[in-house]
Motif scaffolding. Sequence first.
Motif, PDB file in Angstrom:
ATOM      1  N   LEU A 173       0.840  -1.267   0.070  1.00  0.00           N
ATOM      2  CA  LEU A 173      -0.109   0.068  -0.130  1.00  0.00           C
ATOM      3  C   LEU A 173       0.781   1.254  -0.091  1.00  0.00           C
ATOM      4  O   LEU A 173       0.609   2.441   0.003  1.00  0.00           O
ATOM      5  CB  LEU A 173      -1.074  -0.104   1.313  1.00  0.00           C
ATOM      6  CG  LEU A 173      -2.086  -1.195   1.266  1.00  0.00           C
ATOM      7  CD1 LEU A 173      -2.999  -1.043   2.346  1.00  0.00           C
ATOM      8  CD2 LEU A 173      -2.856  -1.069  -0.144  1.00  0.00           C
ATOM      9  N   LYS A 174       2.089   1.106   0.020  1.00  0.00           N
ATOM     10  CA  LYS A 174       3.112   2.153  -0.346  1.00  0.00           C
ATOM     11  C   LYS A 174       2.949   3.307   0.724  1.00  0.00           C
ATOM     12  O   LYS A 174       3.108   4.596   0.381  1.00  0.00           O
ATOM     13  CB  LYS A 174       2.856   2.760  -1.872  1.00  0.00           C
ATOM     14  CG  LYS A 174       3.086   2.055  -2.921  1.00  0.00           C
ATOM     15  CD  LYS A 174       4.519   1.797  -3.039  1.00  0.00           C
ATOM     16  CE  LYS A 174       4.907   0.722  -4.121  1.00  0.00           C
ATOM     17  NZ  LYS A 174       6.234   0.108  -3.916  1.00  0.00           N
ATOM     18  N   GLY A 175       2.492   3.031   1.892  1.00  0.00           N
ATOM     19  CA  GLY A 175       2.672   4.082   2.872  1.00  0.00           C
ATOM     20  C   GLY A 175       1.319   4.507   3.348  1.00  0.00           C
ATOM     21  O   GLY A 175       1.111   5.345   4.364  1.00  0.00           O
ATOM     22  N   GLU A 176       0.194   4.617   2.588  1.00  0.00           N
ATOM     23  CA  GLU A 176      -1.185   4.884   2.970  1.00  0.00           C
ATOM     24  C   GLU A 176      -1.371   4.250   4.231  1.00  0.00           C
ATOM     25  O   GLU A 176      -2.180   4.970   5.044  1.00  0.00           O
ATOM     26  CB  GLU A 176      -2.186   4.656   1.841  1.00  0.00           C
ATOM     27  CG  GLU A 176      -1.947   5.350   0.603  1.00  0.00           C
ATOM     28  CD  GLU A 176      -2.979   5.480  -0.267  1.00  0.00           C
ATOM     29  OE1 GLU A 176      -4.042   6.065   0.045  1.00  0.00           O
ATOM     30  OE2 GLU A 176      -2.958   5.228  -1.376  1.00  0.00           O
ATOM     31  N   ASP A 177      -1.130   2.844   4.428  1.00  0.00           N
ATOM     32  CA  ASP A 177      -1.243   2.248   5.730  1.00  0.00           C
ATOM     33  C   ASP A 177      -0.707   2.940   6.768  1.00  0.00           C
ATOM     34  O   ASP A 177      -1.268   3.315   7.759  1.00  0.00           O
ATOM     35  CB  ASP A 177      -1.060   0.794   5.532  1.00  0.00           C
ATOM     36  CG  ASP A 177      -0.156   0.458   4.916  1.00  0.00           C
ATOM     37  OD1 ASP A 177       0.856   1.240   4.304  1.00  0.00           O
ATOM     38  OD2 ASP A 177       0.318  -0.722   4.708  1.00  0.00           O
ATOM     39  N   ALA A 178       0.661   3.108   6.449  1.00  0.00           N
ATOM     40  CA  ALA A 178       1.464   3.687   7.572  1.00  0.00           C
ATOM     41  C   ALA A 178       0.774   4.987   8.173  1.00  0.00           C
ATOM     42  O   ALA A 178       1.123   5.370   9.250  1.00  0.00           O
ATOM     43  CB  ALA A 178       3.040   3.451   7.089  1.00  0.00           C
ATOM     44  N   LEU A 179       0.676   5.828   7.074  1.00  0.00           N
ATOM     45  CA  LEU A 179       0.219   7.166   7.369  1.00  0.00           C
ATOM     46  C   LEU A 179      -0.842   7.253   8.228  1.00  0.00           C
ATOM     47  O   LEU A 179      -1.125   7.703   9.122  1.00  0.00           O
ATOM     48  CB  LEU A 179      -0.305   7.915   5.960  1.00  0.00           C
ATOM     49  CG  LEU A 179      -0.748   9.342   6.091  1.00  0.00           C
ATOM     50  CD1 LEU A 179       0.150  10.302   7.201  1.00  0.00           C
ATOM     51  CD2 LEU A 179      -1.131   9.898   4.823  1.00  0.00           C
ATOM     52  N   LEU A 180      -1.957   6.370   8.123  1.00  0.00           N
ATOM     53  CA  LEU A 180      -3.075   6.241   8.918  1.00  0.00           C
ATOM     54  C   LEU A 180      -2.861   5.868   9.981  1.00  0.00           C
ATOM     55  O   LEU A 180      -3.218   6.250  11.200  1.00  0.00           O
ATOM     56  CB  LEU A 180      -4.072   5.669   8.015  1.00  0.00           C
ATOM     57  CG  LEU A 180      -4.932   6.217   6.963  1.00  0.00           C
ATOM     58  CD1 LEU A 180      -5.930   5.468   6.246  1.00  0.00           C
ATOM     59  CD2 LEU A 180      -5.533   7.759   7.087  1.00  0.00           C
TER      60      LEU A 180
END
Lengths: 164, 164, 164, 164, 164, 164, 164, 164
Positions: free
Chosen positions: G92-99
Motif C-alpha cells: 500500500l506504499k505507506g497509505e496504511d502507515a500514514l493512517l
Amino acid sequence: MKFVSIVIGSKSDYAVMAECAETLKKFGVPYELIVSSAHRSPERTRTYIKEAEEKGAQVFIAAAGMAAHLAGTCAANTTKPVLGVPMEAGVLKGEDALLSTVMMLEGMPVGTLAIGKAGAVNAAYLAIQIMALQDDELRVKLQEDRISKAKKVELDSSEIETIL
Amino acid sequence: MKFVSIVIGSKSDYAVMAECAETLKKFGVPYELIVSSAHRSPERTRTYIKEAEEKGAQVFIAAAGMAAHLAGTCAANTTKPVLGVPMEAGVLKGEDALLSTVMMLEGMPVGTLAIGKAGAVNAAYLAIQIMALQDDELRVKLQEDRISKAKKVELDSSEIETIL
Amino acid sequence: MKFVSIVIGSKSDYAVMAECAETLKKFGVPYELIVSSAHRSPERTRTYIKEAEEKGAQVFIAAAGMAAHLAGTCAANTTKPVLGVPMEAGVLKGEDALLSTVMMLEGMPVGTLAIGKAGAVNAAYLAIQIMALQDDELRVKLQEDRISKAKKVELDSSEIETIL
Amino acid sequence: MKFVSIVIGSKSDYAVMAECAETLKKFGVPYELIVSSAHRSPERTRTYIKEAEEKGAQVFIAAAGMAAHLAGTCAANTTKPVLGVPMEAGVLKGEDALLSTVMMLEGMPVGTLAIGKAGAVNAAYLAIQIMALQDDELRVKLQEDRISKAKKVELDSSEIETIL
Amino acid sequence: MKFVSIVIGSKSDYAVMAECAETLKKFGVPYELIVSSAHRSPERTRTYIKEAEEKGAQVFIAAAGMAAHLAGTCAANTTKPVLGVPMEAGVLKGEDALLSTVMMLEGMPVGTLAIGKAGAVNAAYLAIQIMALQDDELRVKLQEDRISKAKKVELDSSEIETIL
Amino acid sequence: MKFVSIVIGSKSDYAVMAECAETLKKFGVPYELIVSSAHRSPERTRTYIKEAEEKGAQVFIAAAGMAAHLAGTCAANTTKPVLGVPMEAGVLKGEDALLSTVMMLEGMPVGTLAIGKAGAVNAAYLAIQIMALQDDELRVKLQEDRISKAKKVELDSSEIETIL
Amino acid sequence: MKFVSIVIGSKSDYAVMAECAETLKKFGVPYELIVSSAHRSPERTRTYIKEAEEKGAQVFIAAAGMAAHLAGTCAANTTKPVLGVPMEAGVLKGEDALLSTVMMLEGMPVGTLAIGKAGAVNAAYLAIQIMALQDDELRVKLQEDRISKAKKVELDSSEIETIL
Amino acid sequence: MKFVSIVIGSKSDYAVMAECAETLKKFGVPYELIVSSAHRSPERTRTYIKEAEEKGAQVFIAAAGMAAHLAGTCAANTTKPVLGVPMEAGVLKGEDALLSTVMMLEGMPVGTLAIGKAGAVNAAYLAIQIMALQDDELRVKLQEDRISKAKKVELDSSEIETIL
C-alpha cells in the motif's frame, strides 16, 4: 418461459432491489426474485441457479453488500449473463461491494452496475436491453422510454431555467 | 448480420483490447473494432453507433481510460446493451476510469467489467453470453469452455500441489 | 451579448447550483441556466451548447454527479472554456464525480472546481475572473470582494480571538 | 502585452510542464515560465504574481506536487484566473496534489486539470481558450485543432480497425 | 512571554478548535487564538505569524479544512515548530485536509495530527510536550495526566468488565 | 479453564463489542472482557495479556478504532491467536483501523475481521471455531448454527419472493 | 546531553531514515539511531525509550511501515514529543502507515510527517526546530537554511525560466 | 492426522504462497496445498474442503486476488477456522482483494491477514498458533521464534546504530 432472475443476498437488500423488480414490471418483463446468500445458503444458491436456468432464466441479477460474492457465485454456476448490483450495506457504503463484484478474473464476467439504487434500476434496464434483442416490442418500449426521459429533462428544465 | 461492436477511445488502448477481440474470434463471434473518442471525435462516435446498430450490432463494448466517458456516450446513443472496460491508463491506473464507467445514473446502464486486461477478456465473454441466448451452438461452446477452465485448474494444481 | 452558461445534469442539482447563479447575479454577470443531461438528453445538450455559443456564451459551467460526463460533453462540443462542478450526488459523495470531471485526456480541458457547494460558488468566481479580463468594472468588483473577504476574516476573528 | 504565466513549484516539475509551454508556443501564445515555491520562496512567489499581473498576465498556471499549495497561493494573490496542475510527485502519485489543488474554499477558485502530463497540456489549452475570447485568430486555431484531432482519431482507427 | 499560537482558517472551525484551547488552558499554557485564512487574508496571516513569533510564540497550531494550506503557509513564514490539524470540513470529511497538511516537501515540516477533534486536542498536547522541554512543572503535569488517563481506563473497565 | 479474552480499547467501543460477548455466551464459551488501551494503559494491557494467558486464554480478541494498535500490541505480547476488530470510530469510519489492524509485518499475525458490528460478531465466531477444534460439543453447535442460518434465509425469502 | 532519538522499525527502513540522520548532522544536532520494533522487540523498545529519555532525549522520531505502531508505542512510553515518519513499505506504499501513525486518539499525539523520504528529512527539521527553541545558534542556522533554500529556487529558476 | 490446508486460487499465486508453506514446514506443521478456484472450479473447491475437513484439516488458508471470493467460499463450506490472504494481483494491487476477503457478513468469519507476502507468512503463523493450542511442542517453538526475532532486531540494529 423467458424471464429475469433476481437473487438478493439478504432480506435487508429488498427495499433497494424492489426498484429493480418494479422496473422489470413496468416493461412487462417476467422475473423471479428470491433471497439466497453465497455464504449462509450456498447450496440453495447453486440449486436455485441451476433450476432457474432450466426454467428459462435469461439473465441473472445478483445484489449483495460488503464482501459481495453473490454475483460471482452466480457467474460460477451458469453461463447465462450475470449482472451485479453492489449494495450500500455496512461501514464502507458499497465501495467494498463494488470491488468485490466488478474485479472478476478472466473468463468469469459480472456486468456490474452502480452502487445502490441507481444500480438496482440499471440492472433491470440492462436485463431488459438484453431481453429486447429477441423481442421487438420490448425494443420499442426502450426507445419510447428514452424519448420520455429526454422530455422529462426538458420539463424539469422549464421549471427552473433562465434563458436570456 | 449479428455482431459485437468494440469501440476503443484511443489507439493506445488497442494492445489490451486486442485480447477482447481475440476472445470473440476464439468463439467465432463476428465483431467490429474501431477507434473513436467521446471527446475528440464525438460526432464520429454517434454516427458509428447508429450505423453499427442498424447493421446488426447486438452488444457494444466500449473501452476508455481516465475520465472514461466512452461507454456512457455509447449508452446515451443506443438501447442495445453497452459493456464498459475501464482502461489502466494514466496516473490513477484505472480507478478513475472504473468510477467514470460504472457509476451511471438511473436508466442509462453500462455493464462494467474489471479494470484492464481481465475486463477486456470478460467484456468479450459477457457479450458472447448475451449472443448465446439466441445461439445454441455458442451456448455449448461456453459450457465447454467452463469445463476446460476447470480442468486447467486441476492441471495447474497437479504441478505444484502437496497432498498428504 | 456576453454571458455565462450554466448546464446542470439534473433538477436535483439545482439547490446547490443556485448558489452559482446567485454569485453571478451578485456581480452583475448575465447567465443562462438550463437542465440538460449528457445521457438522457444528449442531443438537447449538444444543440444547446452550439446555440449558446452563437448567442454569446463566453464560459460554460457544467454540474453533474456520479459518472459525471456533462462537463466533458460540453468540452467536446465547444472551444469556449468549460468549468466543471462535481456534485455530491449518490453513494460516493462526489469522489466519482470529481474524477469523472477532472481526469480529462489531453486537448480536452475541463477546469474543475471543488465538489459540491464550494465548487458551485467557485465556478461562478472563476467565470467572473475570465469575464473580467474584458471588463474593467468587473475586475474592480473582484478586487473589492477580496478586500471585503479579508475584512470579514478580521471581523470573525474579533468575535472569538484571544490575544495576549 | 497579454500573456500566460506558468509558475512551477520545483525544477523537477519542468520535464512535465515543458509540455504546457510547448502547447502555448504551438498556438503562438506568449508565456512566462518561472520556478517559485509557495513554501521555499513565498515572498518571491507573491512578488512575481503581482509583477506578472501588472505586466499583462491574463491567466496563471501553477504546477506543484504533494501538499500542492502553489495554485492556492497564486489564487490568494491575484484576481486573474488561476489554473492548477497537480504533479505526479512523491509516493501518492498526485492524489494528494489533486485534492490540495481542487478542494478550494468558496471565493478562491483554482480551475484544476488532470494529474500529470494530461493536466499540463490541458492547462495550456484552457488558458488558450480563455485568451481566445479576445482573439479571433486564436479561436480559429482552436477550431482547426479540434478538426485535426478528430481526423487523427480516424487515421489511428484506420490502422487497426475491423469493419464487417 | 512564551506562548502557543493557534491560527484557525475559518470561524466555523472554532467549535472543534476550542477543545485545543481548553487543553492548553487546563495545563496552564498561555495561548493566542485568531482566525486568519491562507487565502482570504494572506497578508494578515503573514503579519500575524511574524508578530506572534516576535512576541514569544514557541509553537504554531494551524487548523484548516479541504485544501488546507494554512499550516503550510505558517511553516513557510516561521522557523518555529508548526503543528497542523486537518478539519473535518466539506464533502471529503478531512481526507483532503489530511493530505494537504501532511504531505509537505523536504525542509518545510508540518507535524500533523489526526483529523478533527482528536487532532485538535492532540495538537495542544504536542505543543505542551514541546513547551515542557523548558518547563519542569509542565513536565510533571504531563506525567500526572498520563497516570490519570491510565486510571480512567481502569475505572471505565470496572464498570463493564467481566473477569472469570 | 479455557476461555476467550476480549480486550477493548475504549469504553465507547462497548456497545458494539457487547455483540461479540453475546455471541460467545450464546455458544456457551467462557470469556473475559476488559477495557485496556495500547496507549493510555500500555502496562495494564501487557500485564493483563500475560495473566490471561496463564489463566487459560486461548484466543484474544482486540477491538480498537482509528490508529488501532491494540490487536498488534496483544500480538506482540502473546503467541496465542489474536483476532482484531477494527472499530468504526472517528472521522474515517474504520478505514484507518482496518489498515492499522490487518497490515501486520511478517511473524506477527492478527486475524482481522470486518469493520464494526459484523466484525465484532465474526471475531466471536472465529474464536468459537478455534475453540471447537478441541470441543466436539461446540463443533456440533456451529454446524447447527449453519443449518439454522440457511433456514433463516429460506424463511426470509418466503416473505418476499416471487417465483414464476 | 540533549539529543534527538531516532527509532526505526526495521533495518530495511535505514536507507530512507539515513537522510533524517544526515539532516540532524548537517545542523550539528546530536542524535541516537537504533532499530527496534513495536512488535518483534516490544520490551527493547520500551526499555530504550525510558533510558534515552533519562539520558537526555528531547524528541523521538519513529519510522515504520504498514500497520506502523512504532510511533504510537513511543508516544505511550514517554511524554517527550514524538514525531512519526510513515515508511513506503509494502503493497500500500505507506497509505496504511500514514493512517496508522497519524490517527492517534486524544491525549497521545504523534506529530506526523509525509510518507517516505520527504517525511524522513522533515522529521529532522521539526526536531531541530523544537531543539532550537532552547538554542539560539540553531535558530540562526534554521533561518540561514531558509534563505539558502529561497536562493536555490531562484538559481533553479534561472536555468529554465522564460521571462518576457 | 491434523494438518493445515492451503487453497490458492491460481497457480500464479504460488510464488507468494510458497512462503506460507515454507513457514509451516519450518515449524513442522503438516499441510496440503492445492490450486482451486471459487469461480473456475467451484465444485472441486467444495469437494476438496469437505474431504480435507474429514481427513483432519484444522485450519484452511485461502489465497486469492482481485474479487477474492475463495476464502469466503471456504468459510461457507466448513465450520473450521478459515484464514484469508489477499493477493497483490491485478491493477489495484490487492486493495480489492483485501476488502473482498475481510468484509464478511455476520456469522461467516474469515480471519484476514495483510496483502501479499507478509500475509502469506502470517497466515502460516496464525495457523500454527491455532494448532499450538493442542500441541505444547509447537507452543515452545513459537516462543523460541519470538525470542530469535527479538534477537535479530538487536543484531540488525548493531550493524547501523548510533549511540551517544
